[in-house]
Scaffold this active site. Structure first.
Site, mmCIF file in Angstrom:
data_model
loop_
_atom_site.group_PDB
_atom_site.id
_atom_site.type_symbol
_atom_site.label_atom_id
_atom_site.label_comp_id
_atom_site.label_asym_id
_atom_site.label_seq_id
_atom_site.Cartn_x
_atom_site.Cartn_y
_atom_site.Cartn_z
ATOM 1 N N ARG A 1 -9.724 8.110 -4.625
ATOM 2 C CA ARG A 1 -9.277 8.007 -6.029
ATOM 3 C C ARG A 1 -10.479 8.393 -6.883
ATOM 4 O O ARG A 1 -11.520 7.713 -6.831
ATOM 5 C CB ARG A 1 -8.805 6.582 -6.338
ATOM 6 C CG ARG A 1 -8.631 6.327 -7.819
ATOM 7 C CD ARG A 1 -7.873 5.075 -8.138
ATOM 8 N NE ARG A 1 -6.453 5.256 -7.869
ATOM 9 C CZ ARG A 1 -5.497 4.458 -8.359
ATOM 10 N NH1 ARG A 1 -5.795 3.438 -9.131
ATOM 11 N NH2 ARG A 1 -4.228 4.687 -8.074
ATOM 12 N N ASP B 1 4.460 5.516 -18.491
ATOM 13 C CA ASP B 1 3.153 5.105 -17.955
ATOM 14 C C ASP B 1 2.318 4.676 -19.162
ATOM 15 O O ASP B 1 2.711 4.896 -20.323
ATOM 16 C CB ASP B 1 2.515 6.294 -17.198
ATOM 17 C CG ASP B 1 1.159 5.956 -16.570
ATOM 18 O OD1 ASP B 1 0.843 4.754 -16.426
ATOM 19 O OD2 ASP B 1 0.399 6.894 -16.243
ATOM 20 N N ARG C 1 5.418 2.150 -2.602
ATOM 21 C CA ARG C 1 4.137 2.822 -2.341
ATOM 22 C C ARG C 1 3.740 2.587 -0.888
ATOM 23 O O ARG C 1 3.220 3.478 -0.216
ATOM 24 C CB ARG C 1 3.035 2.286 -3.277
ATOM 25 C CG ARG C 1 3.248 2.582 -4.750
ATOM 26 C CD ARG C 1 3.132 4.060 -5.068
ATOM 27 N NE ARG C 1 1.831 4.613 -4.743
ATOM 28 C CZ ARG C 1 0.734 4.470 -5.484
ATOM 29 N NH1 ARG C 1 0.786 3.827 -6.628
ATOM 30 N NH2 ARG C 1 -0.414 5.015 -5.115
ATOM 31 N N CYS D 1 5.101 3.329 -13.206
ATOM 32 C CA CYS D 1 4.250 3.364 -12.014
ATOM 33 C C CYS D 1 3.408 2.101 -11.877
ATOM 34 O O CYS D 1 2.947 1.787 -10.786
ATOM 35 C CB CYS D 1 3.362 4.606 -12.047
ATOM 36 S SG CYS D 1 2.307 4.678 -13.508
HETATM 37 N N1 NVA Z 1 -2.200 7.217 -15.800
HETATM 38 C C1 NVA Z 1 -2.746 6.009 -15.233
HETATM 39 C C2 NVA Z 1 -2.081 5.728 -13.940
HETATM 40 C C3 NVA Z 1 -2.563 4.520 -13.206
HETATM 41 C C4 NVA Z 1 -1.832 4.297 -11.926
HETATM 42 C C5 NVA Z 1 -4.257 6.160 -15.062
HETATM 43 O O1 NVA Z 1 -4.713 7.240 -14.653
HETATM 44 O O2 NVA Z 1 -4.969 5.212 -15.376
HETATM 45 N N1 CP Z 2 0.461 3.029 -9.685
HETATM 46 C C1 CP Z 2 -0.760 2.905 -9.113
HETATM 47 O O1 CP Z 2 -1.342 3.861 -8.608
HETATM 48 O O2 CP Z 2 -1.265 1.644 -9.138
HETATM 49 P P1 CP Z 2 -2.802 1.252 -8.869
HETATM 50 O O3 CP Z 2 -3.615 1.942 -9.929
HETATM 51 O O4 CP Z 2 -2.834 -0.232 -8.999
HETATM 52 O O5 CP Z 2 -3.195 1.729 -7.518
#
Ligand code: NVA
Ligand code: CP
Length: 318
Positions: free
Chosen positions: A113, A235, A303, A275
Site C-alpha cells: 500500500r 468514498d 475483501r 469502501c
Molecule cells: N480513497 C481512500 C480510500 C481508503 C480505503 C484513501 O485513499 O484514503
Molecule cells: N477499504 C479499504 O481499503 O480499507 P482499509 O483502508 O481499512 O484497508
C-alpha cells in the site's frame, strides 16, 4: 489436489490496476472469488498456500486490506508478515529494486500500500514473485474486484446495471469506473468541478465501456447521476495524504452526500456501497450507512474472500 483455477487466470502475474486486466480475467476472478467464498462457508477450502509467506508493506494506515490479506493467508495455511514501512524505508532506507529482490528471495508474494503508484510498478518490475497493489494514489484494484464480487453476489448479474458514484474522483472511484466499464455496468460519476475525473481517465473508462456495451458519464449534479441507479457508491472526500485539504474539500463536497433525499432518486431497491472507512455524516449519513439498503459491511467482509481467491490465483504452485 488438482487446481480448479480457471485457465484464463493462469498467466496473471501481478495485480496492480484494473485497467491492466483483460475483461475476461476480471470476470473470471469475480466468479472464482464467489465460488471460493461458498466453499469456505461449507468448510471445503484446502490449505493450498501451506508454507508460503506474503510480505506486506504499508506506507498508509489500513484495517480491511491488512485484515483481509493476513486472515486469508492463515486460512490458506500460509503466513503474512506486516513490514511497517517505517522499518523498511522503501526508497529512503533502501532502493525499491533491492527491496524487491530481497523479499523475492524469502517470500512468495508482496502486497504493498503506497502513495505513488509507480512504486508498485517498480516493485513488480524487480520482483520475481507476484506483487499486489493494496491501494496507491492512482488505484485500489482489490477494492474494485471485491465490489464487483459483492454486486454480482447480491444482484445476480453485472451487465446492464447502473452504478452511481457520488464523490471524489479518487483511487477507489477510478478502479471502480474501470471495473464497471469492463463488466458492462453503466457508470455515472457526480463530483464538484475540480474534483472530477480528468479527460484521460474518462477516455480509458469509455474505451472499456465501448467494448462491453456500457456507458460512462460524469456530471456535477448528484441527483442526475443517482437517477434510477441500481447501486449508489461513495468514498471519503479527503483521502489519505490529502488531510491538509480537508476543510476546503468538505466545503466543495457539501451537497454531494448520500442521504435519504438522494436515495429517492435511485431505484427503490437500490443498494448503497462504501469502501470504508466512512466519515459518517459527511459523504454518507448514519441513517443510510446503518439502513437496510447499505451493504458496506458485507463489502468489507468480502475483501477477505476476494483477496483470498486472488492470493490463491497468484501464489498457488502450478
Ligand atoms: N480513497 C481512500 C480510500 C481508503 C480505503 C484513501 O485513499 O484514503
Ligand atoms: N477499504 C479499504 O481499503 O480499507 P482499509 O483502508 O481499512 O484497508
Amino acid at each position: 489436489m488438482r487446481s480448479d483455477i480457471p485457465a484464463s487466470l493462469a498467466n496473471l502475474k501481478h495485480f496492480l490496476a484494473i485497467s491492466d486486466l483483460e475483461p475476461n480475467v476480471l470476470a473470471d476472478l469475480v466468479d472464482f472469488g464467489i465460488q471460493r467464498k461458498k466453499q469456505f462457508r461449507e468448510g471445503k477450502l484446502e490449505p493450498v498456500l501451506r508454507g508460503k509467506a506474503l510480505a506486506m508493506i504499508f506506507q498508509k494506515a489500513s484495517l480491511r486490506t491488512r485484515l483481509g490479506f493476513e486472515t486469508a493467508m492463515v486460512q490458506l495455511g500460509g503466513h503474512a508478515i506486516n513490514l511497517e514501512d517505517h522499518q523498511v524505508g522503501l526508497t529512503r532506507r533502501e532502493d525499491v529494486r533491492d527491496v524487491a529482490r530481497v523479499i523475492s528471495s524469502m517470500c512468495d508474494g508482496i502486497m504493498a500500500r503506497v502513495y505513488g503508484h509507480q512504486l508498485v510498478v517498480e516493485l513488480a518490475r524487480f520482483s520475481s514473485v507476484p506483487v499486489i497493489n493494496g491501494l496507491s494514489d492512482f488505484s485500489h484494484p482489490c477494492q474494485a474486484l471485491t465490489d464487483m464480487l459483492t454486486i454480482k453476489e447480491k444482484l445476480g448479474r453485472l451487465a446492464g446495471l447502473k452504478l452511481a458514484y457520488i464523490g471524489d474522483a479518487n483511487n477507489v472511484a477510478r478502479s471502480l469506473m474501470n471495473a464497471c466499464a469492463m463488466m458492462g455496468v453503466n457508470f455515472a460519476a457526480a463530483a464538484p468541478p475540480g474534483y472530477q475525473f480528468e479527460e484521460g481517465d474518462l477516455a480509458t473508462g469509455r474505451l472499456l465501456a465501448d467494448r462491453s456495451g456500457s456507458q460512462v458519464m460524469q456530471t456535477d449534479k448528484p441527483a442526475e447521476a443517482a437517477r434510477d441507479a441500481d447501486v449508489l457508491y461513495t468514498d471519503v472526500w479527503t483521502s489519505m495524504g490529502q488531510e491538509d485539504e480537508s476543510e476546503q474539500r468538505d466545503r466543495a463536497f457539501a451537497g454531494y452526500q448520500i442521504n435519504r433525499e438522494l436515495l429517492k432518486q435511485a431505484r427503490p431497491d437500490a443498494m448503497v456501497m462504501h469502501c470504508l472507512p466512512a466519515h459518517r455524516n459527511l459523504e454518507i449519513t448514519d441513517e443510510v450507512l446503518d439502513g437496510p439498503q447499505a451493504v458496506a459491511f458485507e463489502q468489507a467482509e468480502n475483501r477477505l474472500h476476494a483477496q483470498r481467491a486472488l492470493l490463491e490465483v497468484l501464489m498457488r504452485p502450478r
